[in-house]
Design a protein around this motif. Structure first.
Motif, mmCIF file in Angstrom:
data_model
loop_
_atom_site.group_PDB
_atom_site.id
_atom_site.type_symbol
_atom_site.label_atom_id
_atom_site.label_comp_id
_atom_site.label_asym_id
_atom_site.label_seq_id
_atom_site.Cartn_x
_atom_site.Cartn_y
_atom_site.Cartn_z
ATOM 1 N N PRO A 1 0.860 -1.188 0.000
ATOM 2 C CA PRO A 1 0.000 0.000 0.000
ATOM 3 C C PRO A 1 0.898 1.241 0.000
ATOM 4 O O PRO A 1 2.007 1.218 0.552
ATOM 5 N N GLU A 2 0.441 2.299 -0.599
ATOM 6 C CA GLU A 2 1.264 3.507 -0.760
ATOM 7 C C GLU A 2 1.866 4.008 0.550
ATOM 8 O O GLU A 2 3.052 4.339 0.619
ATOM 9 N N GLN A 3 1.086 4.045 1.619
ATOM 10 C CA GLN A 3 1.574 4.599 2.887
ATOM 11 C C GLN A 3 2.552 3.676 3.609
ATOM 12 O O GLN A 3 3.120 4.047 4.624
ATOM 13 N N TYR A 4 2.781 2.479 3.075
ATOM 14 C CA TYR A 4 3.707 1.539 3.704
ATOM 15 C C TYR A 4 4.862 1.143 2.783
ATOM 16 O O TYR A 4 5.524 0.142 3.014
ATOM 17 N N GLN A 5 5.144 1.924 1.777
ATOM 18 C CA GLN A 5 6.246 1.644 0.863
ATOM 19 C C GLN A 5 7.576 1.650 1.611
ATOM 20 O O GLN A 5 7.888 2.615 2.318
ATOM 21 N N PRO A 6 8.368 0.578 1.488
ATOM 22 C CA PRO A 6 9.697 0.569 2.121
ATOM 23 C C PRO A 6 10.514 1.784 1.669
ATOM 24 O O PRO A 6 10.434 2.209 0.521
ATOM 25 N N GLY A 7 11.259 2.326 2.608
ATOM 26 C CA GLY A 7 12.054 3.518 2.336
ATOM 27 C C GLY A 7 11.356 4.798 2.748
ATOM 28 O O GLY A 7 12.005 5.821 2.928
ATOM 29 N N PHE A 8 10.038 4.739 2.895
ATOM 30 C CA PHE A 8 9.265 5.911 3.302
ATOM 31 C C PHE A 8 8.599 5.698 4.657
ATOM 32 O O PHE A 8 7.724 6.459 5.049
ATOM 33 N N THR A 9 8.990 4.638 5.364
ATOM 34 C CA THR A 9 8.419 4.332 6.679
ATOM 35 C C THR A 9 9.515 4.443 7.736
ATOM 36 O O THR A 9 10.686 4.606 7.419
ATOM 37 N N ASP A 10 9.111 4.343 8.991
ATOM 38 C CA ASP A 10 10.068 4.478 10.091
ATOM 39 C C ASP A 10 10.941 3.245 10.289
ATOM 40 O O ASP A 10 12.030 3.337 10.861
ATOM 41 N N ASN A 11 10.478 2.091 9.833
ATOM 42 C CA ASN A 11 11.250 0.863 9.980
ATOM 43 C C ASN A 11 10.843 -0.094 8.871
ATOM 44 O O ASN A 11 9.677 -0.129 8.462
ATOM 45 N N PHE A 12 11.802 -0.859 8.396
ATOM 46 C CA PHE A 12 11.558 -1.880 7.377
ATOM 47 C C PHE A 12 12.491 -3.050 7.623
ATOM 48 O O PHE A 12 13.679 -2.857 7.892
ATOM 49 N N VAL A 13 11.948 -4.250 7.559
ATOM 50 C CA VAL A 13 12.769 -5.453 7.630
ATOM 51 C C VAL A 13 12.324 -6.421 6.537
ATOM 52 O O VAL A 13 11.159 -6.446 6.145
ATOM 53 N N SER A 14 13.284 -7.199 6.066
ATOM 54 C CA SER A 14 13.032 -8.177 5.018
ATOM 55 C C SER A 14 13.805 -9.444 5.333
ATOM 56 O O SER A 14 15.002 -9.389 5.611
ATOM 57 N N ASN A 15 13.114 -10.569 5.317
ATOM 58 C CA ASN A 15 13.733 -11.873 5.541
ATOM 59 C C ASN A 15 13.251 -12.823 4.458
ATOM 60 O O ASN A 15 12.079 -12.787 4.064
ATOM 61 N N GLU A 16 14.152 -13.697 4.029
ATOM 62 C CA GLU A 16 13.824 -14.616 2.951
ATOM 63 C C GLU A 16 14.615 -15.909 3.122
ATOM 64 O O GLU A 16 15.774 -15.881 3.541
ATOM 65 N N VAL A 17 13.975 -17.023 2.791
ATOM 66 C CA VAL A 17 14.665 -18.301 2.701
ATOM 67 C C VAL A 17 14.240 -18.971 1.407
ATOM 68 O O VAL A 17 13.129 -18.758 0.910
ATOM 69 N N ILE A 18 15.136 -19.756 0.856
ATOM 70 C CA ILE A 18 14.827 -20.632 -0.271
ATOM 71 C C ILE A 18 15.251 -22.023 0.164
ATOM 72 O O ILE A 18 16.399 -22.238 0.546
ATOM 73 N N GLU A 19 14.294 -22.939 0.148
ATOM 74 C CA GLU A 19 14.512 -24.284 0.671
ATOM 75 C C GLU A 19 14.190 -25.334 -0.388
ATOM 76 O O GLU A 19 13.157 -25.257 -1.054
ATOM 77 N N ALA A 20 15.060 -26.306 -0.522
ATOM 78 C CA ALA A 20 14.808 -27.438 -1.409
ATOM 79 C C ALA A 20 14.003 -28.496 -0.660
ATOM 80 O O ALA A 20 14.090 -28.618 0.555
ATOM 81 N N GLY A 21 13.212 -29.237 -1.420
ATOM 82 C CA GLY A 21 12.479 -30.350 -0.838
ATOM 83 C C GLY A 21 11.168 -29.983 -0.181
ATOM 84 O O GLY A 21 10.566 -30.817 0.487
#
Length: 170
Positions: free
Chosen positions: A7-27
């Protein structure tokens, strides 16, 4: 690979805090992971930072667009409403996002927490979770080291994968 829809008001870079986590798992596949995320009542079973999940208006435990629910995390009592929910399907990623809020005045915290679960080639699954936050508590969390949101969400991802793996072996 797909991306989170913001949503526009929650675009990363324009908020007070942002975190991103990712995993890629086989099987593992998105269909094996999805039930563990989309059923909020299961969260405390594999993520110790989620507690006291409750639903309003006889909804739940499966999350669907519009569902209003409550849970506690990072010491915050969070009211939340699902704003996006799409189960994974042929060529389509699973998407889950909620708007959450806690506190008032200087303790007010507003968040958009989104998840994307998609199958990749070679029998792999990609799980991405990102959160943006606004409010004084968000500013404090952004400055804290080690970053509790980054570490907490990684614990959530690790628990989600472990739960899906246990269930797929059962």
């Amino acid at each position: 690979m797909h991306a989170i829809i913001w949503p526009e008001q929650y675009q990363p870079g324009f908020t007070d805090n942002f975190v991103s986590n990712e995993v890629i798992e086989a099987g593992l596949g998105a269909a094996e992971v999805w039930p563990w995320l989309n059923d909020a009542a299961r969260w405390p079973d594999y993520y110790t930072n989620a507690a006291n999940v409750r639903f309003y208006d006889r909804a739940g435990p499966a999350l669907t667009t519009g569902v209003h629910f409550y849970f506690e995390t990072f010491g915050f009592p969070v009211e939340a409403q699902v704003v996006e929910q799409q189960a994974p399907g042929a060529g389509q990623p699973g998407r889950l996002a909620w708007y959450g809020w806690a506190g008032e005045g200087d303790t007010r915290l507003d968040v958009h927490h989104a998840w994307l679960i998609e199958d990749l080639s070679g029998g792999r699954v990609r799980i991405l979770t990102q959160e943006t936050q606004n409010g004084k508590p968000a500013l404090e969390l952004a400055r804290t080291r080690p970053n509790p949101m980054l570490n907490g969400h990684q614990t959530w991802l690790d628990g989600l994968v472990a739960a899906a793996r246990r269930a797929s072996r059962a």
